[in-house]
Design a protein around this motif. Structure first.
Motif, PDB file in Angstrom:
ATOM      1  N   UNK A  36      33.673  35.563  38.167  1.00 11.01           N
ATOM      2  CA  UNK A  36      34.914  36.272  38.831  1.00 11.01           C
ATOM      3  C   UNK A  36      36.307  35.983  38.346  1.00 11.01           C
ATOM      4  N   UNK A  37      36.770  34.837  37.935  1.00  8.25           N
ATOM      5  CA  UNK A  37      38.224  34.788  37.139  1.00  8.25           C
ATOM      6  C   UNK A  37      38.075  35.572  35.956  1.00  8.25           C
ATOM      7  N   UNK A  38      37.200  35.438  35.050  1.00 11.80           N
ATOM      8  CA  UNK A  38      37.246  36.087  33.831  1.00 11.80           C
ATOM      9  C   UNK A  38      37.290  37.471  33.999  1.00 11.80           C
ATOM     10  N   UNK A  39      36.498  38.161  34.967  1.00 12.26           N
ATOM     11  CA  UNK A  39      36.447  39.599  35.172  1.00 12.26           C
ATOM     12  C   UNK A  39      37.773  39.960  35.572  1.00 12.26           C
ATOM     13  N   UNK A  40      38.416  39.327  36.427  1.00 15.08           N
ATOM     14  CA  UNK A  40      39.854  39.375  36.920  1.00 15.08           C
ATOM     15  C   UNK A  40      40.987  39.364  35.863  1.00 15.08           C
ATOM     16  N   UNK A  41      40.866  38.370  34.865  1.00 12.59           N
ATOM     17  CA  UNK A  41      41.502  38.342  33.756  1.00 12.59           C
ATOM     18  C   UNK A  41      41.327  39.408  32.980  1.00 12.59           C
ATOM     19  N   UNK A  42      40.146  39.972  32.754  1.00 12.06           N
ATOM     20  CA  UNK A  42      40.028  41.192  31.817  1.00 12.06           C
ATOM     21  C   UNK A  42      40.652  42.330  32.432  1.00 12.06           C
ATOM     22  N   UNK A  50      44.367  42.301  32.065  1.00  7.08           N
ATOM     23  CA  UNK A  50      44.914  42.593  30.696  1.00  7.08           C
ATOM     24  C   UNK A  50      44.345  44.183  30.286  1.00  7.08           C
ATOM     25  N   UNK A  51      43.447  44.516  30.651  1.00  9.43           N
ATOM     26  CA  UNK A  51      43.274  46.191  30.579  1.00  9.43           C
ATOM     27  C   UNK A  51      44.322  46.845  31.206  1.00  9.43           C
ATOM     28  N   UNK A  52      44.740  46.708  32.331  1.00 11.96           N
ATOM     29  CA  UNK A  52      45.812  47.398  33.020  1.00 11.96           C
ATOM     30  C   UNK A  52      47.214  47.296  32.253  1.00 11.96           C
ATOM     31  N   UNK A  53      47.574  46.039  31.795  1.00  9.51           N
ATOM     32  CA  UNK A  53      48.981  45.821  31.149  1.00  9.51           C
ATOM     33  C   UNK A  53      48.675  46.488  29.685  1.00  9.51           C
ATOM     34  N   UNK A  54      47.769  46.668  29.111  1.00 10.21           N
ATOM     35  CA  UNK A  54      47.462  47.428  27.959  1.00 10.21           C
ATOM     36  C   UNK A  54      47.617  48.801  28.161  1.00 10.21           C
TER      37      UNK A  54
END
Length: 71
Positions: A22-28, A31-35
């Motif tokens: 869940x943490x990895x998906x949230x971090x991804x 990051x995608x939103x920031x990109x």
């Protein structure tokens, strides 16, 4: 956002592997939103990039992309 963090923390306490996923998906997702935000900011600064983006939006996507977009 805080509710999601609390839910992820509760899951991590009971199921560490699931909590890590869940943490990895949230971090991804963050990051995608920031990109996406950074790419849009760069496009806004350059008129040629803006026109190229419009051209890409106007060309129809390939059939495979249209099919897999809903999956």
């Amino acid at each position: 956002m805080a509710a999601a963090a609390g839910g992820a923390g509760a899951v991590a306490g009971q199921q560490p592997l699931l909590g890590g996923a869940v943490g990895a998906v949230w971090a991804f997702a963050i990051l995608r939103h920031t990109h996406i935000q950074q790419a849009e900011a760069l496009k806004a600064q350059n008129p040629a990039a803006c026109l190229l983006a419009i051209q890409c939006d106007l060309t129809p996507p390939p059939l495979l992309r249209r099919i897999t977009r809903f999956i």
